[in-house]
Design a protein around this motif. Sequence first.
Motif, PDB file in Angstrom:
ATOM      1  N   TYR A  69      58.312  67.019  63.673  1.00  0.00           N
ATOM      2  CA  TYR A  69      57.180  66.817  64.345  1.00  0.00           C
ATOM      3  C   TYR A  69      56.035  67.699  63.963  1.00  0.00           C
ATOM      4  O   TYR A  69      56.188  68.866  63.604  1.00  0.00           O
ATOM      5  CB  TYR A  69      57.405  66.915  65.988  1.00  0.00           C
ATOM      6  CG  TYR A  69      58.045  65.813  66.679  1.00  0.00           C
ATOM      7  CD1 TYR A  69      57.338  64.629  67.126  1.00  0.00           C
ATOM      8  CD2 TYR A  69      59.374  65.735  66.854  1.00  0.00           C
ATOM      9  CE1 TYR A  69      57.884  63.488  67.696  1.00  0.00           C
ATOM     10  CE2 TYR A  69      59.965  64.685  67.466  1.00  0.00           C
ATOM     11  CZ  TYR A  69      59.122  63.501  67.924  1.00  0.00           C
ATOM     12  OH  TYR A  69      59.982  62.389  68.438  1.00  0.00           O
ATOM     13  N   ILE A  70      54.629  67.330  64.121  1.00  0.00           N
ATOM     14  CA  ILE A  70      53.666  68.484  63.852  1.00  0.00           C
ATOM     15  C   ILE A  70      52.922  68.398  65.123  1.00  0.00           C
ATOM     16  O   ILE A  70      52.306  67.573  65.631  1.00  0.00           O
ATOM     17  CB  ILE A  70      52.938  67.972  62.754  1.00  0.00           C
ATOM     18  CG1 ILE A  70      53.590  67.849  61.453  1.00  0.00           C
ATOM     19  CG2 ILE A  70      51.751  68.807  62.442  1.00  0.00           C
ATOM     20  CD1 ILE A  70      52.972  67.091  60.113  1.00  0.00           C
ATOM     21  N   LEU A  71      52.854  69.790  65.554  1.00  0.00           N
ATOM     22  CA  LEU A  71      52.115  69.802  66.658  1.00  0.00           C
ATOM     23  C   LEU A  71      50.671  70.577  66.570  1.00  0.00           C
ATOM     24  O   LEU A  71      50.969  71.745  66.071  1.00  0.00           O
ATOM     25  CB  LEU A  71      52.804  70.674  67.948  1.00  0.00           C
ATOM     26  CG  LEU A  71      52.083  71.246  69.007  1.00  0.00           C
ATOM     27  CD1 LEU A  71      52.010  70.056  69.952  1.00  0.00           C
ATOM     28  CD2 LEU A  71      53.089  72.041  69.973  1.00  0.00           C
ATOM     29  N   TYR A  72      49.562  70.034  66.950  1.00  0.00           N
ATOM     30  CA  TYR A  72      48.423  70.676  66.651  1.00  0.00           C
ATOM     31  C   TYR A  72      48.169  71.406  68.104  1.00  0.00           C
ATOM     32  O   TYR A  72      47.829  70.704  69.208  1.00  0.00           O
ATOM     33  CB  TYR A  72      47.161  69.653  66.472  1.00  0.00           C
ATOM     34  CG  TYR A  72      47.357  69.267  65.010  1.00  0.00           C
ATOM     35  CD1 TYR A  72      46.502  69.814  64.083  1.00  0.00           C
ATOM     36  CD2 TYR A  72      48.052  68.075  64.810  1.00  0.00           C
ATOM     37  CE1 TYR A  72      46.961  69.257  62.560  1.00  0.00           C
ATOM     38  CE2 TYR A  72      48.187  67.548  63.318  1.00  0.00           C
ATOM     39  CZ  TYR A  72      47.546  68.348  62.490  1.00  0.00           C
ATOM     40  OH  TYR A  72      47.771  67.815  61.143  1.00  0.00           O
ATOM     41  N   LEU A 117      49.703  61.151  68.608  1.00  0.00           N
ATOM     42  CA  LEU A 117      49.868  60.949  69.940  1.00  0.00           C
ATOM     43  C   LEU A 117      48.895  62.090  70.646  1.00  0.00           C
ATOM     44  O   LEU A 117      48.921  63.137  70.121  1.00  0.00           O
ATOM     45  CB  LEU A 117      51.050  61.147  70.776  1.00  0.00           C
ATOM     46  CG  LEU A 117      52.105  60.205  69.917  1.00  0.00           C
ATOM     47  CD1 LEU A 117      53.608  60.443  70.736  1.00  0.00           C
ATOM     48  CD2 LEU A 117      51.904  58.740  70.222  1.00  0.00           C
ATOM     49  N   HIS A 118      48.152  61.796  71.595  1.00  0.00           N
ATOM     50  CA  HIS A 118      47.466  62.575  72.297  1.00  0.00           C
ATOM     51  C   HIS A 118      47.687  62.621  73.757  1.00  0.00           C
ATOM     52  O   HIS A 118      48.207  61.518  74.141  1.00  0.00           O
ATOM     53  CB  HIS A 118      46.122  62.744  72.001  1.00  0.00           C
ATOM     54  CG  HIS A 118      45.253  61.571  72.304  1.00  0.00           C
ATOM     55  ND1 HIS A 118      44.050  61.366  73.077  1.00  0.00           N
ATOM     56  CD2 HIS A 118      45.150  60.257  71.783  1.00  0.00           C
ATOM     57  CE1 HIS A 118      43.624  60.211  73.173  1.00  0.00           C
ATOM     58  NE2 HIS A 118      44.410  59.406  72.329  1.00  0.00           N
ATOM     59  N   GLU A 119      47.204  63.311  74.614  1.00  0.00           N
ATOM     60  CA  GLU A 119      47.331  63.644  76.026  1.00  0.00           C
ATOM     61  C   GLU A 119      48.549  64.195  76.466  1.00  0.00           C
ATOM     62  O   GLU A 119      49.506  63.630  76.328  1.00  0.00           O
ATOM     63  CB  GLU A 119      47.042  62.214  76.846  1.00  0.00           C
ATOM     64  CG  GLU A 119      45.849  61.800  77.008  1.00  0.00           C
ATOM     65  CD  GLU A 119      44.580  62.441  77.614  1.00  0.00           C
ATOM     66  OE1 GLU A 119      45.048  63.041  78.772  1.00  0.00           O
ATOM     67  OE2 GLU A 119      43.537  62.578  77.315  1.00  0.00           O
ATOM     68  N   ALA A 171      47.563  67.536  69.917  1.00  0.00           N
ATOM     69  CA  ALA A 171      47.956  66.357  69.265  1.00  0.00           C
ATOM     70  C   ALA A 171      49.379  66.451  68.715  1.00  0.00           C
ATOM     71  O   ALA A 171      49.758  67.687  68.258  1.00  0.00           O
ATOM     72  CB  ALA A 171      46.722  65.971  68.264  1.00  0.00           C
ATOM     73  N   LEU A 172      50.024  65.500  68.890  1.00  0.00           N
ATOM     74  CA  LEU A 172      51.347  65.504  68.213  1.00  0.00           C
ATOM     75  C   LEU A 172      51.577  64.069  67.329  1.00  0.00           C
ATOM     76  O   LEU A 172      51.444  63.085  67.574  1.00  0.00           O
ATOM     77  CB  LEU A 172      52.484  65.328  69.365  1.00  0.00           C
ATOM     78  CG  LEU A 172      53.980  65.475  68.720  1.00  0.00           C
ATOM     79  CD1 LEU A 172      54.366  66.822  68.602  1.00  0.00           C
ATOM     80  CD2 LEU A 172      54.818  64.732  69.656  1.00  0.00           C
ATOM     81  N   VAL A 173      51.986  64.588  65.927  1.00  0.00           N
ATOM     82  CA  VAL A 173      52.153  63.772  64.879  1.00  0.00           C
ATOM     83  C   VAL A 173      53.519  63.630  64.868  1.00  0.00           C
ATOM     84  O   VAL A 173      54.534  64.462  64.677  1.00  0.00           O
ATOM     85  CB  VAL A 173      51.690  64.148  63.517  1.00  0.00           C
ATOM     86  CG1 VAL A 173      52.032  63.134  62.483  1.00  0.00           C
ATOM     87  CG2 VAL A 173      50.265  64.379  63.714  1.00  0.00           C
ATOM     88  N   THR A 174      54.037  62.098  65.063  1.00  0.00           N
ATOM     89  CA  THR A 174      55.685  62.005  64.951  1.00  0.00           C
ATOM     90  C   THR A 174      56.071  62.016  63.771  1.00  0.00           C
ATOM     91  O   THR A 174      55.613  61.910  62.785  1.00  0.00           O
ATOM     92  CB  THR A 174      55.719  60.623  65.743  1.00  0.00           C
ATOM     93  OG1 THR A 174      55.579  59.392  64.673  1.00  0.00           O
ATOM     94  CG2 THR A 174      55.111  60.758  67.109  1.00  0.00           C
TER      95      THR A 174
END
Length: 226
Positions: free
Chosen positions: A6-9, A67-69, A58-61
């Motif tokens: 996962y990539i978490l911003y 995904l956001h929120e 924001a999370l990139v799966t």
Amino acid sequence: MSDQPYILYGGGITRAIGVQMMLKELALDYELKTIDIRKDEHRKSEFLAINPAGYLPALVTPEGETLHETAAIMLWLADKHAPGVLAPAPDEADRGRFLSWFFFFTSDIQPPMKRIFYPERYVTENDGTDAVFELACNQARERWTVLEGYLSENGPLHLGERFTVADMQIAFWACYGMRYLSEIFENFPAITACYERASAQPRSGPLLKAFQQTVRERSSRPWLPK
Ligand SMILES: N[C@@H](CCC(=O)N[C@@H](CS)C(=O)NCC(=O)O)C(=O)O
């Protein structure tokens, strides 16, 4: 499933910590990319291309979806990677109560909390910010009091002894709010007890405690609890 992490911003004192705690709790691989909101990096075109809403997190799966929120991401991770564990399953008796308090938090407590952090966005004249700030603090305090009442009857966690993603949300927001609402820890024993249970979780607890420490250090307010 893809081998990509996962990539978490996120990073800094932001609610991305809730997603990070979930990733830890579920023992998922992730890469943290720090976006500095103090430098307005979340308003730059590079980040807006990732999350057009212009907010962290924001999370990139691993599959490449973004995904956001925060609350939506936390619940999505729980349902996807540990169905029925960190959130009651749709057919469980506790699901309705879980959703009520989870959404009470996002819909009712978070809006005045956001006004506390950005009072200047809610005025047309510069000289109204102090009043907006004060009113937002009062409104947030009143909403936290509702949660305190519920937890003092039903706690220590929001489903008694069962730890869920809703408790993680309460716990990191209690730290977050410490910057301006010292009494979340000083005067709300049931919320503090919920925080303490969350901070004792072996996987995500250390991250939560480190977050509390960071908030404390970054705030110059003398009344913060030690
Ligand atoms: N509803 C969104 C709000 C996200 C949000 O406000 N994030 C803050 C960081 S905690 C942010 O990006 N603030 C920058 C700004 O509002 O300009 C969520 O819960 O994820």
